[in-house]
Design an enzyme around this catalytic site. Structure first.
Site, PDB file in Angstrom:
ATOM      1  CG  ASP A 268      -1.816   1.131   1.383  1.00 59.44           C
ATOM      2  OD1 ASP A 268      -1.630   2.131   0.657  1.00 59.44           O
ATOM      3  OD2 ASP A 268      -2.731   1.066   2.224  1.00 59.44           O
TER       4      ASP A 268
ATOM      5  CG  HIS B 171      12.596  14.466 -16.703  1.00 55.70           C
ATOM      6  ND1 HIS B 171      12.151  13.492 -15.843  1.00 55.70           N
ATOM      7  CD2 HIS B 171      11.514  15.124 -17.136  1.00 55.70           C
ATOM      8  CE1 HIS B 171      10.853  13.572 -15.760  1.00 55.70           C
ATOM      9  NE2 HIS B 171      10.428  14.553 -16.544  1.00 55.70           N
TER      10      HIS B 171
END
Ligand code: MEV
Length: 425
Positions: free
Chosen positions: A284, A381
């Site tokens: 989670d 990036h």
């Protein structure tokens, strides 16, 4: 919208979505599904009103050396360059002894919130007198966990400072290799029910009330550290001397420790790695995120989760954070890719997985800060993002390969890619 929407069949739900909501999207939702019917059914049962499977890239970062063991780490992320960055850091640190982890504690916690409007000393006395009974009545739930070496560690009543007549029962447990959310909540609700019967029926009708019970996702007693270190001698890092590089690197970490504006982005970069691995193992990630940020603010000011030191020419870089995960139960066995991830990690215990997750967070942070203090973040990036931009223009495979070589030494932007494609036509 249909009132009994959840009662409709999946196809009926899809029809409602596509027709009533004027959805013009032509994607065939069935194409997103697993071919194997039983697997697809299992997926649909994870959540309500499922109408499709939502895919994210499942990548791997090789070359991680953690506690002297080599790992290939599974990562689920949509963000360009996250996997490449983790891999680059892994390779760097494998050459310098790798990551070293330490479990500081593994206790998890849950609370029962209640109110009592008489003298609080009476409540504390009644609670202490009932504690044995309350614990005995949880035995059915805890028997298996007790056998595995876990179970209830303590049960305490505390006032809730600032809120009149309000108290919390604090339950501390160990959950071994399970994340333990269901285990903790079941114990809490069992204790709350019995506490209510005892207090209301036996002692204080109309004076005692259970408000609610729930585990806490803040687990400051379930903490792991990971650390890397290297002697600063004469080698080069990204065209800088190692001394210059690590001194500047330490300064960047210090800035994140002093400036919350920076710390949030800094920690977000750490979570790029952590979430991707947490997700890949079926854990989670919202719980891990919430807990990490609360821990980053534990001093009263939001700070970096990593820290850097240079002492006697040794550069040391480390991370410390609470991580409450499991390697059994929940989605870990039900989701085929979560189960593949755990196989890839050689079926770790929850403690080992905590160390691996902390290490990927440290690696991710190392790569991000390394780029920031050298080339800047956009170079790597945008190189990865080039493929996304080309996809938006429906570029052909020929255009993609010539764009890759054209942009290898140029700045990538949406408009520069568009101009390139227009010229190439
Ligand atoms: C981008 O997802 C994450 C970074 O902004 C992290 C950082 O600034 O340290 C690159």
């Amino acid at each position: 919208m249909n009132i009994g929407f959840s009662k409709l069949s999946k196809q009926e739900k899809i029809n409602v979505i596509l027709s009533q909501l004027n959805c013009s999207n032509q994607i065939d939702l069935v194409d997103t599904e697993y071919k194997e019917k039983s697997l697809q059914k299992r997926f649909e049962n994870f959540s309500e009103n499922t109408i499709a499977n939502f895919h994210l890239p499942y990548g791997v970062a090789p070359n991680f050396l953690i506690d002297n063991k080599e790992y290939i780490l599974p990562m689920v992320t949509e963000e360009s360059s996250v996997v490449a960055a983790a891999s680059k850091a892994a390779k760097f640190w494998a050459k310098h002894g790798g990551f070293h982890t330490q479990i500081k504690s593994v206790t998890k916690v849950g609370h029962i919130y209640c109110t009592f409007d008489l003298d609080k000393r009476i409540l504390f006395k009644a609670f202490e007198d009932s504690k044995e009974i309350l614990l005995n009545r949880t035995r059915d739930i805890t028997a298996k966990m007790d056998e595995r070496g876990g179970g209830i560690q303590s049960l305490q009543l505390k006032t809730l400072p600032g809120l009149k007549n309000t108290f919390k029962v604090i339950l501390k447990v160990k959950t071994c290799d399970a994340m333990g959310a269901n285990f903790i909540n079941s114990i809490l609700e069992n204790i709350a029910q019995n506490l209510n019967s005892i207090m209301v029926e036996k002692y204080f009708e109309n004076h005692f009330e259970i408000i609610f019970s729930i585990l806490s996702n803040y687990t400051p007693e379930c903490v792991v550290t990971s650390r890397v270190s290297v002697e600063i001698n004469d080698f080069e890092v990204d065209l800088m001397s190692s001394r210059e590089f690590f001194t500047k690197f330490k300064k960047a970490i210090d800035i994140a420790n002093f400036d919350t504006d920076r710390a949030v982005t800094h920690n977000k970069g750490i979570m790029n790695g952590i979430d991707s691995l947490v997700l890949a193992t079926g854990n989670d990630f919202r719980a891990i995120e919430a807990c990490a940020h609360a821990y980053a603010a534990k001093s009263g000011r939001y700070k970096s989760l990593t820290s850097a030191h240079i002492d006697d020419d040794i550069f040391e870089f480390s991370i410390e954070l609470p991580i409450s995960i499991g390697t059994i139960g929940g989605l870990t066995n039900l989701h085929p890719l979560a189960s593949l991830s755990l196989d890839l990690l050689d079926k770790p215990s929850a403690e080992q997985l905590m160390g691996i997750i902390a290490s990927i967070g440290l690696a991710q942070n190392f790569s991000a800060v390394r780029s920031l203090i050298t080339t800047g973040i956009q170079k790597g990036h945008m190189k990865m993002h080039l493929l996304n931009i080309l996809a938006q223009f429906d570029a052909t495979s020929e255009q993609i390969s010539s764009a890759k070589s054209y942009f290898s030494d140029k700045i990538v932007s949406y408009s520069s890619v568009r101009e390139f494609l227009i010229e190439k036509k």
